[in-house]
Write a protein that holds these residues in place. Structure first.
Motif, mmCIF file in Angstrom:
data_model
loop_
_atom_site.group_PDB
_atom_site.id
_atom_site.type_symbol
_atom_site.label_atom_id
_atom_site.label_comp_id
_atom_site.label_asym_id
_atom_site.label_seq_id
_atom_site.Cartn_x
_atom_site.Cartn_y
_atom_site.Cartn_z
ATOM 1 N N GLY A 1 10.544 11.722 8.359
ATOM 2 C CA GLY A 1 10.106 10.453 7.807
ATOM 3 C C GLY A 1 10.463 9.327 8.751
ATOM 4 O O GLY A 1 10.756 9.538 9.928
ATOM 5 N N GLY A 2 10.427 8.100 8.227
ATOM 6 C CA GLY A 2 10.752 6.932 9.037
ATOM 7 C C GLY A 2 9.665 5.898 8.996
ATOM 8 O O GLY A 2 8.896 5.820 8.031
ATOM 9 N N LEU A 3 9.596 5.111 10.067
ATOM 10 C CA LEU A 3 8.659 3.999 10.155
ATOM 11 C C LEU A 3 7.645 4.274 11.250
ATOM 12 O O LEU A 3 8.007 4.685 12.363
ATOM 13 N N VAL A 4 6.373 4.027 10.937
ATOM 14 C CA VAL A 4 5.311 4.251 11.913
ATOM 15 C C VAL A 4 4.209 3.227 11.682
ATOM 16 O O VAL A 4 4.049 2.726 10.556
ATOM 17 N N GLN A 5 3.474 2.915 12.724
ATOM 18 C CA GLN A 5 2.330 2.008 12.559
ATOM 19 C C GLN A 5 1.138 2.763 11.995
ATOM 20 O O GLN A 5 1.017 3.990 12.148
ATOM 21 N N SER B 1 1.500 9.123 13.387
ATOM 22 C CA SER B 1 1.835 10.410 12.770
ATOM 23 C C SER B 1 3.327 10.520 12.510
ATOM 24 O O SER B 1 4.141 9.951 13.249
ATOM 25 N N LEU B 2 3.653 11.248 11.476
ATOM 26 C CA LEU B 2 5.026 11.580 11.143
ATOM 27 C C LEU B 2 5.035 12.961 10.518
ATOM 28 O O LEU B 2 4.016 13.421 9.987
ATOM 29 N N SER B 3 6.202 13.584 10.557
ATOM 30 C CA SER B 3 6.354 14.828 9.815
ATOM 31 C C SER B 3 7.640 14.774 9.014
ATOM 32 O O SER B 3 8.604 14.110 9.405
ATOM 33 N N VAL B 4 7.609 15.444 7.890
ATOM 34 C CA VAL B 4 8.808 15.612 7.074
ATOM 35 C C VAL B 4 8.996 17.095 6.824
ATOM 36 O O VAL B 4 8.016 17.819 6.607
ATOM 37 N N SER B 5 10.224 17.536 6.899
ATOM 38 C CA SER B 5 10.512 18.943 6.675
ATOM 39 C C SER B 5 11.456 19.100 5.495
ATOM 40 O O SER B 5 12.142 18.153 5.094
ATOM 41 N N LEU C 1 -1.947 7.968 9.508
ATOM 42 C CA LEU C 1 -1.261 7.358 8.372
ATOM 43 C C LEU C 1 -1.785 5.962 8.075
ATOM 44 O O LEU C 1 -2.185 5.217 8.984
ATOM 45 N N LYS C 2 -1.775 5.633 6.792
ATOM 46 C CA LYS C 2 -2.253 4.348 6.296
ATOM 47 C C LYS C 2 -1.105 3.632 5.573
ATOM 48 O O LYS C 2 -0.186 4.287 5.061
ATOM 49 N N PRO C 3 -1.160 2.324 5.486
ATOM 50 C CA PRO C 3 -0.109 1.609 4.748
ATOM 51 C C PRO C 3 0.056 2.114 3.314
ATOM 52 O O PRO C 3 1.181 2.140 2.791
ATOM 53 N N GLU C 4 -1.017 2.535 2.698
ATOM 54 C CA GLU C 4 -0.924 3.044 1.323
ATOM 55 C C GLU C 4 -0.233 4.405 1.230
ATOM 56 O O GLU C 4 0.016 4.895 0.124
ATOM 57 N N ASP C 5 0.092 5.012 2.361
ATOM 58 C CA ASP C 5 0.883 6.244 2.353
ATOM 59 C C ASP C 5 2.381 5.957 2.247
ATOM 60 O O ASP C 5 3.187 6.883 2.108
ATOM 61 N N THR C 6 2.758 4.698 2.318
ATOM 62 C CA THR C 6 4.160 4.322 2.222
ATOM 63 C C THR C 6 4.737 4.726 0.869
ATOM 64 O O THR C 6 4.188 4.386 -0.185
ATOM 65 N N ALA C 7 5.813 5.499 0.914
ATOM 66 C CA ALA C 7 6.437 6.003 -0.313
ATOM 67 C C ALA C 7 7.678 6.798 0.059
ATOM 68 O O ALA C 7 7.928 7.076 1.239
ATOM 69 N N VAL C 8 8.425 7.171 -0.964
ATOM 70 C CA VAL C 8 9.459 8.191 -0.794
ATOM 71 C C VAL C 8 8.788 9.543 -1.006
ATOM 72 O O VAL C 8 8.105 9.745 -2.017
ATOM 73 N N TYR C 9 8.980 10.422 -0.057
ATOM 74 C CA TYR C 9 8.361 11.741 -0.122
ATOM 75 C C TYR C 9 9.400 12.776 -0.543
ATOM 76 O O TYR C 9 10.516 12.809 -0.004
ATOM 77 N N VAL D 1 4.673 2.950 6.469
ATOM 78 C CA VAL D 1 3.564 2.763 7.407
ATOM 79 C C VAL D 1 3.232 1.278 7.462
ATOM 80 O O VAL D 1 2.850 0.691 6.447
ATOM 81 N N SER D 2 3.399 0.691 8.622
ATOM 82 C CA SER D 2 3.135 -0.737 8.771
ATOM 83 C C SER D 2 1.692 -0.960 9.218
ATOM 84 O O SER D 2 1.112 -0.145 9.929
ATOM 85 N N SER D 3 1.153 -2.086 8.790
ATOM 86 C CA SER D 3 -0.244 -2.396 9.127
ATOM 87 C C SER D 3 -0.341 -3.164 10.437
ATOM 88 O O SER D 3 0.637 -3.594 11.014
#
Length: 122
Positions: A9-13, A17-21, A86-94, A120-122
């Motif tokens: 996870g983390g912060l991305v524009q 792309s990001l991955s969570v395991s 990724l889109k800003p609307e994907d911002t959440a706790v996963y 996800v920042s715009s």
């Protein structure tokens, strides 16, 4: 006792792309369906993706289909959610979760990780 621990996870524009395991310890990882859910502030927890115990079948929410990919490595007792475009609307706790069934309903999942933030920042 089954324990799930997410990482990544983390912060991305936007467009990145990001991955969570999710690493699972305890009983019989290879017998569980692994699901991914997310929860944004002020919203209900929603289904993102799931992968059956064998890895041969997956399902996705319409909002992430074609952008996210779920996979698993039973030898390493790990599940992975790769998130592209990724889109800003994907911002959440996963959250990752485990169930012996096959479902999009979070109530069907008996084991949960602690969650990891994706922004996800715009």
């Amino acid at each position: 006792q089954v324990q799930l621990v997410e990482s990544g996870g983390g912060l991305v524009q936007a467009g990145g792309s990001l991955s969570v395991s999710c690493t699972v310890s305890g009983r019989a990882f290879s017998s569980y369906t692994m699901g991914w859910f997310r929860q944004a502030p002020g919203k209900e927890r929603e289904f993102v993706a799931a992968i059956i115990w064998s890895g041969r079948t997956t399902m996705y929410a319409d909002s992430v289909k074609g952008r996210f990919t779920v996979s698993r490595d039973n030898a390493k007792t790990t599940a992975l959610l790769q998130m592209n475009s990724l889109k800003p609307e994907d911002t959440a706790v996963y959250y990752c979760a485990a169930t012996s069934g096959w479902s999009r309903d979070p109530r069907s999942y008996g084991y949960w990780g602690q969650g990891t933030q994706v922004t996800v920042s715009s």
